[in-house]
Motif scaffolding. Structure first.
Motif, mmCIF file in Angstrom:
data_model
loop_
_atom_site.group_PDB
_atom_site.id
_atom_site.type_symbol
_atom_site.label_atom_id
_atom_site.label_comp_id
_atom_site.label_asym_id
_atom_site.label_seq_id
_atom_site.Cartn_x
_atom_site.Cartn_y
_atom_site.Cartn_z
ATOM 1 N N GLY A 1 -2.211 -1.759 -13.978
ATOM 2 C CA GLY A 1 -1.605 -3.075 -14.128
ATOM 3 C C GLY A 1 -2.326 -4.164 -13.357
ATOM 4 N N SER A 2 -1.620 -5.287 -13.137
ATOM 5 C CA SER A 2 -2.238 -6.472 -12.528
ATOM 6 C C SER A 2 -1.459 -6.895 -11.282
ATOM 7 C CB SER A 2 -2.200 -7.641 -13.509
ATOM 8 O OG SER A 2 -2.402 -7.212 -14.816
ATOM 9 N N GLY A 3 -2.104 -7.733 -10.473
ATOM 10 C CA GLY A 3 -1.437 -8.289 -9.305
ATOM 11 C C GLY A 3 -2.045 -7.794 -8.011
ATOM 12 N N SER A 4 -1.399 -8.144 -6.913
ATOM 13 C CA SER A 4 -1.958 -7.852 -5.592
ATOM 14 C C SER A 4 -1.575 -6.469 -5.068
ATOM 15 C CB SER A 4 -1.502 -8.926 -4.593
ATOM 16 O OG SER A 4 -0.086 -8.942 -4.515
ATOM 17 N N THR A 5 -0.661 -5.759 -5.720
ATOM 18 C CA THR A 5 -0.274 -4.410 -5.282
ATOM 19 C C THR A 5 -1.149 -3.351 -5.963
ATOM 20 O OG1 THR A 5 1.960 -5.299 -5.171
ATOM 21 C CG2 THR A 5 1.743 -2.928 -4.882
ATOM 22 N N VAL A 6 -1.585 -3.665 -7.153
ATOM 23 C CA VAL A 6 -2.341 -2.693 -7.957
ATOM 24 C C VAL A 6 -3.680 -2.257 -7.321
ATOM 25 C CG1 VAL A 6 -3.669 -2.612 -10.112
ATOM 26 C CG2 VAL A 6 -1.205 -3.072 -10.148
ATOM 27 N N PRO A 7 -4.384 -3.116 -6.565
ATOM 28 C CA PRO A 7 -5.597 -2.607 -5.905
ATOM 29 C C PRO A 7 -5.336 -1.384 -5.027
ATOM 30 C CG PRO A 7 -5.600 -4.990 -5.841
ATOM 31 C CD PRO A 7 -4.262 -4.584 -6.420
ATOM 32 N N TYR A 8 -4.130 -1.289 -4.459
ATOM 33 C CA TYR A 8 -3.813 -0.107 -3.643
ATOM 34 C C TYR A 8 -3.581 1.134 -4.523
ATOM 35 C CZ TYR A 8 -3.313 -3.606 0.014
ATOM 36 O OH TYR A 8 -3.553 -4.633 0.888
ATOM 37 N N VAL A 9 -3.132 0.907 -5.747
ATOM 38 C CA VAL A 9 -3.029 2.019 -6.709
ATOM 39 C C VAL A 9 -4.424 2.578 -6.963
ATOM 40 C CG1 VAL A 9 -2.556 2.572 -9.136
ATOM 41 C CG2 VAL A 9 -0.917 1.187 -7.827
ATOM 42 N N VAL A 10 -5.352 1.681 -7.239
ATOM 43 C CA VAL A 10 -6.727 2.106 -7.526
ATOM 44 C C VAL A 10 -7.358 2.740 -6.283
ATOM 45 C CG1 VAL A 10 -9.019 1.287 -8.231
ATOM 46 C CG2 VAL A 10 -6.963 0.429 -9.387
ATOM 47 N N GLU A 11 -7.084 2.156 -5.135
ATOM 48 C CA GLU A 11 -7.596 2.724 -3.870
ATOM 49 C C GLU A 11 -7.186 4.190 -3.731
ATOM 50 O OE1 GLU A 11 -7.348 0.820 0.475
ATOM 51 O OE2 GLU A 11 -5.398 1.552 -0.162
ATOM 52 N N ARG A 12 -5.916 4.462 -4.019
ATOM 53 C CA ARG A 12 -5.417 5.834 -3.879
ATOM 54 C C ARG A 12 -6.014 6.763 -4.948
ATOM 55 N NH1 ARG A 12 -4.140 8.993 0.126
ATOM 56 N NH2 ARG A 12 -2.226 10.198 -0.130
ATOM 57 N N ILE A 13 -6.145 6.231 -6.157
ATOM 58 C CA ILE A 13 -6.739 7.037 -7.236
ATOM 59 C C ILE A 13 -8.183 7.399 -6.881
ATOM 60 C CG2 ILE A 13 -7.584 6.884 -9.624
ATOM 61 C CD1 ILE A 13 -4.914 5.426 -10.277
ATOM 62 N N VAL A 14 -8.919 6.445 -6.356
ATOM 63 C CA VAL A 14 -10.311 6.717 -5.954
ATOM 64 C C VAL A 14 -10.350 7.813 -4.892
ATOM 65 C CG1 VAL A 14 -12.326 5.717 -4.774
ATOM 66 C CG2 VAL A 14 -11.205 4.460 -6.643
ATOM 67 N N GLN A 15 -9.358 7.800 -3.990
ATOM 68 C CA GLN A 15 -9.299 8.828 -2.943
ATOM 69 C C GLN A 15 -9.082 10.233 -3.517
ATOM 70 O OE1 GLN A 15 -6.346 7.645 -0.074
ATOM 71 N NE2 GLN A 15 -7.460 5.803 0.505
ATOM 72 N N LEU A 16 -8.615 10.317 -4.747
ATOM 73 C CA LEU A 16 -8.444 11.642 -5.361
ATOM 74 C C LEU A 16 -9.800 12.316 -5.593
ATOM 75 C CD1 LEU A 16 -5.644 10.802 -7.968
ATOM 76 C CD2 LEU A 16 -5.374 11.902 -5.737
ATOM 77 N N GLN B 1 0.830 -1.209 0.000
ATOM 78 C CA GLN B 1 0.000 0.000 0.000
ATOM 79 C C GLN B 1 0.863 1.257 0.000
ATOM 80 O OE1 GLN B 1 -2.156 1.248 3.562
ATOM 81 N NE2 GLN B 1 -4.055 1.216 2.386
ATOM 82 N N LEU B 2 1.913 1.237 0.818
ATOM 83 C CA LEU B 2 2.804 2.408 0.877
ATOM 84 C C LEU B 2 3.438 2.687 -0.482
ATOM 85 C CD1 LEU B 2 4.717 2.003 4.266
ATOM 86 C CD2 LEU B 2 3.386 3.993 3.538
ATOM 87 N N ALA B 3 3.909 1.619 -1.133
ATOM 88 C CA ALA B 3 4.526 1.786 -2.461
ATOM 89 C C ALA B 3 3.514 2.363 -3.446
ATOM 90 C CB ALA B 3 5.049 0.437 -2.963
ATOM 91 N N ALA B 4 2.315 1.786 -3.435
ATOM 92 C CA ALA B 4 1.293 2.201 -4.404
ATOM 93 C C ALA B 4 0.843 3.639 -4.154
ATOM 94 C CB ALA B 4 0.104 1.249 -4.316
ATOM 95 N N TRP B 5 0.565 3.976 -2.909
ATOM 96 C CA TRP B 5 0.092 5.325 -2.599
ATOM 97 C C TRP B 5 1.155 6.373 -2.932
ATOM 98 C CZ3 TRP B 5 -3.245 6.127 2.396
ATOM 99 C CH2 TRP B 5 -4.370 5.285 2.333
ATOM 100 N N THR B 6 2.392 6.069 -2.587
ATOM 101 C CA THR B 6 3.459 7.033 -2.851
ATOM 102 C C THR B 6 3.629 7.247 -4.354
ATOM 103 O OG1 THR B 6 4.552 6.216 -0.858
ATOM 104 C CG2 THR B 6 5.849 7.620 -2.291
ATOM 105 N N ALA B 7 3.557 6.158 -5.103
ATOM 106 C CA ALA B 7 3.700 6.267 -6.565
ATOM 107 C C ALA B 7 2.555 7.079 -7.166
ATOM 108 C CB ALA B 7 3.756 4.866 -7.177
#
Ligand SMILES: O=C(CO)[C@H](O)[C@H](O)COP(=O)(O)O
Length: 283
Positions: free
Chosen positions: A64-79, A43-49
């Motif tokens: 992208g795909s995998g188990s880290t990417v949901p945190y990317v989307v989580e952060r984007i939604v928070q925008l 989550q930290l990696a994804a949010w920071t990126a």
């Protein structure tokens, strides 16, 4: 961090430390108490990126795909809905398509949007030059297309993926997508001509028979020794030349930066110009 492996702090004052330890910029606070250390690092990696690379003016974003990417989307939604209203999100496969749709984001495809502002994706391993292995989830064909289509390609991963040389922790080998009828011939070539006697067809777990990719193809995993993996472009190009191979899960010189969440709550950022930054959240 608590003894049971979760972060026990409710809120921390976020600070970014540069390589020489000077605070430079704020990042996201740690607020979720229930994630394991590994999940928190993703989550930290994804949010920071996302915070550093998804700009207000960006309209087309690759997911992208995998188990880290949901945190990317989580952060984007928070925008926020307003920030995302004019954006379109391009998936690398079934999983990220579901993620985009279920998050209420606008879905597009790369044939409509062949130029992408930024693509954020996971990785199975990333070396010191930002070469990476991808395809642990069999999505590397679409992932490579979206990486190439992007003006900026960013990797997000947990600390286990940050290595000096590819193949250090990710031992199953280079994922290779092949058209089904050619798999035996490609395997024969890998075994006898490309120095990979252990190459094998990836078998499904909850299905009889092989893994079938989102594109209807098979996946071969080809483990190479460390000497070979020190020059990943060479072996990637040789495998790609085999007839029947659709795409090879080695991405060379494509990423601008890789973000690795660490177990201690810091993020290591490797840039394509060789810089390495440590980003720390301090109490
Ligand atoms: O290449 C991939 C799928 O083909 C993934 O990006 C890679 O497997 C990383 O996944 P995770 O974030 O679960 O570690």
């Amino acid at each position: 961090m608590s003894p049971n492996g979760t972060f026990s702090i409710s809120k921390v004052r976020p600070v970014v430390l540069s390589r020489i330890g000077q605070p430079t910029k704020l990042i996201s606070p740690i607020t979720d108490l229930n994630l394991s250390v590994l999940e928190k690092s993703k989550q930290l990696a994804a949010w920071t990126a996302v915070d550093q690379h998804v700009k207000p003016e960006h309209r087309v974003i690759g997911i992208g795909s995998g188990s880290t990417v949901p945190y990317v989307v989580e952060r984007i939604v928070q925008l926020g809905a307003e920030a995302n209203a004019e954006r379109v999100f391009i998936p690398t496969g079934f999983q990220s398509k579901q993620l985009i749709v279920s998050s209420g984001l606008n879905l597009g495809d790369v044939d409509q949007f062949p130029t992408i502002d930024v693509t954020l994706d996971g990785a199975d391993e990333v070396d010191r030059e930002l070469n990476c292995i991808k395809g642990g989830g069999a999505c590397h064909l679409r992932e490579k297309v979206l990486a190439e289509a992007a003006n900026t390609f960013i990797l997000v991963a947990d600390y286990r993926k940050n290595v000096e040389f590819l193949g250090t922790n990710f031992a199953s080998g280079i994922p290779i997508e092949v058209v089904p009828f050619a798999y035996a011939k490609v395997l024969q070539n890998l075994h006898h001509h490309l120095g990979c006697p252990q190459a094998s067809l990836r078998m499904a777990i909850k299905k009889a028979g092989p893994v079938v990719s989102d594109n209807g193809n098979f996946i071969i995993d080809a483990p190479y020794d460390q000497e070979t993996m020190k020059t990943p472009y060479t072996i990637m190009a040789q495998i790609k030349m085999l007839t029947g191979v659709v795409e090879v899960g080695v991405f060379c010189h494509m990423a601008r930066a890789a973000y690795f969440g660490n177990a201690d709550g810091t993020v290591t950022i490797k840039w394509n110009d060789g810089r390495v930054e440590e980003v720390a959240a301090q109490a």
